[in-house]
Design an enzyme around this catalytic site. Sequence first.
Site, PDB file in Angstrom:
ATOM      1  N   GLY A  31     113.407  -4.691  51.348  1.00  0.00           N
ATOM      2  CA  GLY A  31     114.630  -4.122  50.789  1.00  0.00           C
ATOM      3  C   GLY A  31     115.484  -3.458  51.845  1.00  0.00           C
ATOM      4  N   ASP A  35     122.922  -7.610  56.576  1.00  0.00           N
ATOM      5  CA  ASP A  35     123.387  -8.987  56.758  1.00  0.00           C
ATOM      6  C   ASP A  35     122.325  -9.890  57.411  1.00  0.00           C
ATOM      7  OD1 ASP A  35     125.513 -10.725  56.132  1.00  0.00           O
ATOM      8  OD2 ASP A  35     125.950 -10.885  58.281  1.00  0.00           O
ATOM      9  N   HIS A  37     119.136  -9.889  56.560  1.00  0.00           N
ATOM     10  CA  HIS A  37     118.402 -10.438  55.413  1.00  0.00           C
ATOM     11  C   HIS A  37     119.244 -11.490  54.692  1.00  0.00           C
ATOM     12  CE1 HIS A  37     116.548  -6.245  55.530  1.00  0.00           C
ATOM     13  NE2 HIS A  37     115.506  -7.022  55.646  1.00  0.00           N
ATOM     14  N   GLN A  61     101.272  -1.629  55.575  1.00  0.00           N
ATOM     15  CA  GLN A  61     101.680  -1.912  56.953  1.00  0.00           C
ATOM     16  C   GLN A  61     102.263  -0.695  57.669  1.00  0.00           C
ATOM     17  OE1 GLN A  61     104.623  -4.961  55.451  1.00  0.00           O
ATOM     18  NE2 GLN A  61     105.758  -4.326  57.246  1.00  0.00           N
ATOM     19  N   GLY A 147     112.987 -13.302  60.145  1.00  0.00           N
ATOM     20  CA  GLY A 147     113.954 -13.007  61.191  1.00  0.00           C
ATOM     21  C   GLY A 147     113.313 -12.889  62.570  1.00  0.00           C
ATOM     22  N   ASP A 150     111.772  -9.533  64.432  1.00  0.00           N
ATOM     23  CA  ASP A 150     110.335  -9.222  64.414  1.00  0.00           C
ATOM     24  C   ASP A 150     109.585 -10.431  64.980  1.00  0.00           C
ATOM     25  OD1 ASP A 150     110.336  -6.572  63.022  1.00  0.00           O
ATOM     26  OD2 ASP A 150     111.391  -7.770  61.535  1.00  0.00           O
ATOM     27  N   SER A 186     116.930  -2.274  59.024  1.00  0.00           N
ATOM     28  CA  SER A 186     117.037  -1.243  57.973  1.00  0.00           C
ATOM     29  C   SER A 186     116.863   0.135  58.600  1.00  0.00           C
ATOM     30  CB  SER A 186     115.973  -1.469  56.907  1.00  0.00           C
ATOM     31  OG  SER A 186     116.103  -2.771  56.394  1.00  0.00           O
ATOM     32  N   ARG A 187     116.149   0.213  59.709  1.00  0.00           N
ATOM     33  CA  ARG A 187     115.897   1.518  60.354  1.00  0.00           C
ATOM     34  C   ARG A 187     117.114   2.034  61.129  1.00  0.00           C
ATOM     35  NH1 ARG A 187     110.269  -0.568  60.714  1.00  0.00           N
ATOM     36  NH2 ARG A 187     109.050   0.846  59.421  1.00  0.00           N
TER      37      ARG A 187
HETATM   38  O1  PAF Z   1     109.614  -7.861  57.977  1.00  0.00           O
HETATM   39  C1  PAF Z   1     109.413  -7.215  56.935  1.00  0.00           C
HETATM   40  O2  PAF Z   1     110.332  -6.694  56.305  1.00  0.00           O
HETATM   41  C2  PAF Z   1     107.987  -7.048  56.418  1.00  0.00           C
HETATM   42  O3  PAF Z   1     107.086  -6.904  57.461  1.00  0.00           O
HETATM   43  C3  PAF Z   1     107.535  -8.171  55.462  1.00  0.00           C
HETATM   44  C4  PAF Z   1     107.454  -9.516  56.168  1.00  0.00           C
HETATM   45  C5  PAF Z   1     108.499  -8.259  54.295  1.00  0.00           C
HETATM   46  C6  PAF Z   1     106.146  -7.861  54.905  1.00  0.00           C
HETATM   47  O4  PAF Z   1     106.138  -6.644  54.196  1.00  0.00           O
END
Ligand code: PAF
Length: 284
Positions: A31, A35, A37, A61, A147, A150, A186-187
């Site tokens: 969430g 852009d 995402h 995580q 993306g 990461d 998002s951060r």
């Molecule tokens: O990249 C992320 O936002 C998260 O690591 C993911 C892949 C949705 C898993 O929680």
Amino acid sequence: MEIVRSIREMQEYTKKWRANNLSIAFVPTMGALHDGHLELMRVAKKTADVCIVSVFVNPLQFGPNEDFARYPRPIEKDIELCKTVGVDGVFLPEVHEIYSENFSTTVNVGVITEKFEGASRTSHFQGVTTIVAKLLLATNPDWMMMGQKDYQQVLVIKKMVSDLNFPVNVVMVPTKRDDDGLALSSRNKYLSDSERKTALQIRKALLVGKQLIDNGSKTSKSIEDAMQSVLQSVEGIRIDYCSVANAKTLEKKNELESKESVVLLIAAFVGTTRLIDNEVVDVH
Ligand code: PAF
């Protein structure tokens, strides 16, 4: 657009879509959509008949001192954004739907999870691979879009998918950036105006590293030193790692090889916000 909250219901939807011969592309997210995402969703829409997005802030995580509690959750806005790009289904489970009280099964990928993000954030990747495995079993897609920001996460997921034979193609979509070059994340919401300016050094450092390699530099240390100097040329950045590694295996070597594809990887704290970015470079 369907809003789906239970795993069983999600599986029923995918069964129905598949029975109608529709192909499915899936975009996993936590969430706080931006852009970057939306770009994954646009690629998903172009690739398959049906596009599913999951929005789930995965507690597994996050480390104990990380930002799980304060991670942004603008869910109504996220749903609206999904509508704007024509998403067909949003999977929006609660934590207890995903992790029952006595949940005790995790997925661990070896080797490639041990360095960089895995070294700095213990059990982070175990949390990521476990949730992505569960999301894949809930959504049963043909494609999953992730993306490039990461970068290591995508390699880890590709390894899991290959080792466990998940019938899905993982697509790495190039990083979306603001006009000034900052990778969308998002951060970024945590950054003050001055921190945001400081954060631009990360992109600058990556471009300096790329330029050196394009100009024929092959010694990892000299490339890493140059990137570090760019990062350290301003106040307020604390480097976590700043490295050159093989783009497929993330192995580090003293000398880059001709025709090798490498990735420049940076993780750094700007204030209390940890940011990551990367650049893939082909060595001549
Ligand atoms: O990249 C992320 O936002 C998260 O690591 C993911 C892949 C949705 C898993 O929680």
